[in-house]
Design an enzyme around this catalytic site. Structure first.
Site, PDB file in Angstrom:
ATOM      1  CG  ASN A   1      22.220  -8.890  -9.385  1.00  0.00           C
ATOM      2  OD1 ASN A   1      23.434  -8.961  -9.506  1.00  0.00           O
ATOM      3  ND2 ASN A   1      21.409  -8.676 -10.402  1.00  0.00           N
TER       4      ASN A   1
ATOM      5  CB  CYS B   1      29.980  -1.603 -17.937  1.00  0.00           C
ATOM      6  SG  CYS B   1      28.245  -1.971 -17.855  1.00  0.00           S
TER       7      CYS B   1
ATOM      8  NE  ARG C   1      24.982  -0.753 -15.276  1.00  0.00           N
ATOM      9  CZ  ARG C   1      25.155  -1.985 -14.824  1.00  0.00           C
ATOM     10  NH1 ARG C   1      26.083  -2.742 -15.359  1.00  0.00           N
ATOM     11  NH2 ARG C   1      24.427  -2.460 -13.838  1.00  0.00           N
TER      12      ARG C   1
ATOM     13  CG  ASP D   1      20.271  -8.839 -15.146  1.00  0.00           C
ATOM     14  OD1 ASP D   1      20.703  -7.974 -15.926  1.00  0.00           O
ATOM     15  OD2 ASP D   1      20.483  -8.811 -13.913  1.00  0.00           O
TER      16      ASP D   1
ATOM     17  NE  ARG E   1      30.894  -9.215 -13.347  1.00  0.00           N
ATOM     18  CZ  ARG E   1      29.856  -8.517 -13.809  1.00  0.00           C
ATOM     19  NH1 ARG E   1      29.787  -8.207 -15.071  1.00  0.00           N
ATOM     20  NH2 ARG E   1      28.909  -8.099 -13.004  1.00  0.00           N
TER      21      ARG E   1
HETATM   22  C1  UD1 Z   1      21.102  -4.033 -11.067  1.00  0.00           C
HETATM   23  C2  UD1 Z   1      21.650  -5.415 -11.266  1.00  0.00           C
HETATM   24  C3  UD1 Z   1      21.815  -5.713 -12.754  1.00  0.00           C
HETATM   25  C4  UD1 Z   1      20.522  -5.453 -13.506  1.00  0.00           C
HETATM   26  C5  UD1 Z   1      19.983  -4.070 -13.193  1.00  0.00           C
HETATM   27  C6  UD1 Z   1      18.608  -3.810 -13.783  1.00  0.00           C
HETATM   28  C7  UD1 Z   1      22.964  -5.709  -9.257  1.00  0.00           C
HETATM   29  C8  UD1 Z   1      24.294  -5.935  -8.674  1.00  0.00           C
HETATM   30  N1  UD1 Z   1      22.921  -5.517 -10.587  1.00  0.00           N
HETATM   31  O1  UD1 Z   1      22.083  -3.118 -11.556  1.00  0.00           O
HETATM   32  O2  UD1 Z   1      22.177  -7.090 -12.884  1.00  0.00           O
HETATM   33  O3  UD1 Z   1      20.749  -5.562 -14.897  1.00  0.00           O
HETATM   34  O4  UD1 Z   1      19.870  -3.886 -11.766  1.00  0.00           O
HETATM   35  O5  UD1 Z   1      17.702  -4.749 -13.330  1.00  0.00           O
HETATM   36  O6  UD1 Z   1      21.963  -5.763  -8.589  1.00  0.00           O
HETATM   37  N2  UD1 Z   1      20.160   4.596 -13.570  1.00  0.00           N
HETATM   38  C9  UD1 Z   1      20.217   5.975 -13.607  1.00  0.00           C
HETATM   39  N3  UD1 Z   1      20.808   6.621 -12.547  1.00  0.00           N
HETATM   40  C10 UD1 Z   1      21.282   5.966 -11.462  1.00  0.00           C
HETATM   41  C11 UD1 Z   1      21.204   4.553 -11.425  1.00  0.00           C
HETATM   42  C12 UD1 Z   1      20.622   3.892 -12.504  1.00  0.00           C
HETATM   43  O7  UD1 Z   1      19.804   6.589 -14.566  1.00  0.00           O
HETATM   44  O8  UD1 Z   1      21.784   6.596 -10.527  1.00  0.00           O
HETATM   45  C13 UD1 Z   1      19.562   3.878 -14.704  1.00  0.00           C
HETATM   46  C14 UD1 Z   1      20.487   2.837 -15.320  1.00  0.00           C
HETATM   47  O9  UD1 Z   1      21.386   3.412 -16.245  1.00  0.00           O
HETATM   48  C15 UD1 Z   1      19.485   1.902 -15.949  1.00  0.00           C
HETATM   49  C16 UD1 Z   1      18.336   1.908 -14.964  1.00  0.00           C
HETATM   50  O10 UD1 Z   1      18.480   3.117 -14.220  1.00  0.00           O
HETATM   51  O11 UD1 Z   1      19.044   2.417 -17.182  1.00  0.00           O
HETATM   52  C17 UD1 Z   1      18.295   0.739 -14.023  1.00  0.00           C
HETATM   53  O12 UD1 Z   1      19.595   0.555 -13.452  1.00  0.00           O
HETATM   54  P1  UD1 Z   1      19.814   0.007 -12.009  1.00  0.00           P
HETATM   55  O13 UD1 Z   1      18.580  -0.658 -11.500  1.00  0.00           O
HETATM   56  O14 UD1 Z   1      20.431   1.063 -11.165  1.00  0.00           O
HETATM   57  O15 UD1 Z   1      20.919  -1.099 -12.257  1.00  0.00           O
HETATM   58  P2  UD1 Z   1      21.954  -1.565 -11.181  1.00  0.00           P
HETATM   59  O16 UD1 Z   1      21.341  -1.425  -9.845  1.00  0.00           O
HETATM   60  O17 UD1 Z   1      23.286  -0.947 -11.445  1.00  0.00           O
END
Ligand code: UD1
Length: 420
Positions: free
Chosen positions: A23, A116, A121, A307, A399
């Protein structure tokens, strides 16, 4: 497609070296789009996801070499500003090319990644932050089109319903480094991988401070140059290996770890009665006595990582007592529950909670991997179970875990691959 076969019941023993953080490396590779100079990234794990990012950077005009854990990125031709659906749809993290493309070219067209298996997400926070910097955003045919005459630093609150967002913080930070003036991101994600990205950007000439806290300040600069950087160790792989030692009643020394990134997990394990011997960059975990069931609630960093939720649930399946697992980041991230129950576990799902009643032993069974960390939880369960477990769709595991079979094999696991 391959499946993974595990003959369970072996106590795993020996030493294992943790790879660079997935990540961390993905946004750092994306950040190379912010400069025309060459960059060198060391400690890059050989994973399906890192290879996908190599393909994306190449499709955007970069020349990328990936060899023996080193990635060099140079500019081959004018950077293309369109990140294609075919590539972005295979890996959500590829959406983090949006910020650097916009920052450097003032325009970007990036396919929306879609949901996913672990949840919907959305990307609203990414778009909110980028809009606040002055970009016009439109959505057309499944693509986000972002453009701006110039980006201007501003004050952005980036908190969402589930707390902060890791990749949204990354994206906005990368768009803001070349904006004019100062940007303040409030409710920024504090994950170590965000810090690693900020440190790489600072090596490239950015002026970022406060990373690792909920308030990040970015003083815009005119241009960024090339940089060399070594990726931090993967805290999720390290955590998975700690649980591997415990679930197999084994004895493992885990090297190349940063203890400070594992606080919430180690705290929970100490509450469960585990004695962990820590040195500066290694952890020694040895199973001594039955553990105690402990409740887990996932939270943004420094809380218990989502995670690690699935893998911890596997351990609790064979720990006497009742465990309540509460998922506060992805309330639907429970695909592993039904598969663990196929192996004899007693888990009941109630909305964002799973109630686990610990049993003596799991029994091997054919199971199916649904996502990356769910696959790891099934591998852990298989290592502890009596008899044979076959895990299909193991491309999910590839992955995020570098050389996982050979690492486990060296620790004594009976593990091999077969064609489906
Ligand atoms: C990253 C990690 C993933 C981990 C996750 C949470 C990477 C590549 N992946 O994913 O392994 O499980 O952090 O620790 O770093 N959300 C919204 N709106 C947005 C973006 C996110 O509502 O625009 C929500 C998501 O649905 C989720 C929460 O915020 O409920 C946290 O997600 P986020 O931290 O964004 O996950 P990723 O960055 O995609």
């Amino acid at each position: 497609m391959d499946k993974l076969i595990i003959e369970g019941g072996v106590k795993l023993k020996g030493e294992v070296i943790i790879s660079g953080a997935k990540n961390s490396v993905l946004p750092i590779m994306a950040a190379t789009l912010l400069t025309d100079d060459a960059c060198l990234i060391k400690g890059v794990p050989e994973l399906r996801d890192t290879n996908t990012m190599v393909k994306i950077l190449r499709s955007l005009g970069k020349g990328v070499e990936f060899n023996k854990g080193m990635v060099t990125v140079a500019t081959l031709k004018n950077t293309n500003y369109v990140a294609d659906y075919k590539l972005v749809s295979t890996m959500r993290a590829s959406f983090c090319v949006l910020g650097p493309l916009l920052g450097k070219l003032k325009k970007a067209k990036v396919s929306l990644p879609g949901g996913c298996i672990i949840g919907v997400r959305p990307v609203d926070l990414h778009l909110k932050g980028i809009k606040a910097l002055g970009a016009e955003i439109s959505i057309d045919s499944g693509y986000v089109l972002a453009k701006a005459k110039k980006l201007k630093g501003t004050h952005i609150y980036l908190g969402g319903v589930y707390g902060s967002s890791v990749l949204a913080t990354d994206n906005v930070m990368m768009a803001a480094v070349l904006a004019s003036g100062k940007t303040i991101i409030e409710a920024a994600a504090c994950e170590p991988e965000v810090v690693d990205l900020a440190e790489f950007l600072n090596k490239m000439g950015a002026k970022i401070s406060g990373h690792g806290t909920p308030t990040i300040e970015i003083e815009g600069v005119k241009h960024l140059h090339g940089a060399t950087h070594t990726i931090i160790p993967d805290r999720i792989e390290a955590g998975t290996m700690i649980l591997t030692a415990l679930i197999t009643k084994g004895d493992i020394i885990i090297k190349n770890v940063l203890l400070r990134h594992l606080g919430a997990l180690i705290d929970k394990l100490e509450e469960a009665g585990v004695n962990i011997i820590k040195t500066d960059n290694s952890i020694h975990v040895s199973y001594k006595r039955p553990l105690k069931a402990v409740n887990i609630t996932t939270l943004p960093y420094p809380g218990f990582p989502t995670d690690m939720q699935a893998q911890m649930m596997s351990l609790m399946c064979v720990t006497p007592g009742i465990t309540i697992v509460t998922e506060k980041i992805y309330p639907d991230r429970f695909m592993h529950v039904a598969e663990l129950n196929r192996m004899g576990a007693h888990i009941q799902r109630e909305g964002p909670h799973a109630i686990v009643e610990g049993i003596e032993k799991l029994s091997g069974a054919p199971v199916m991997a649904s996502d990356l960390r769910a696959s790891a939880s099934l591998a852990l369960a298989g290592l502890a179970a009596s008899g044979k477990t076959s895990i299909s769709r193991i491309y999910h595991l590839e992955r995020g875990y570098e050389n996982i079979e050979s690492k486990l094999e060296k620790l004594g696991a009976k593990i091999w691959r077969e064609k489906e």
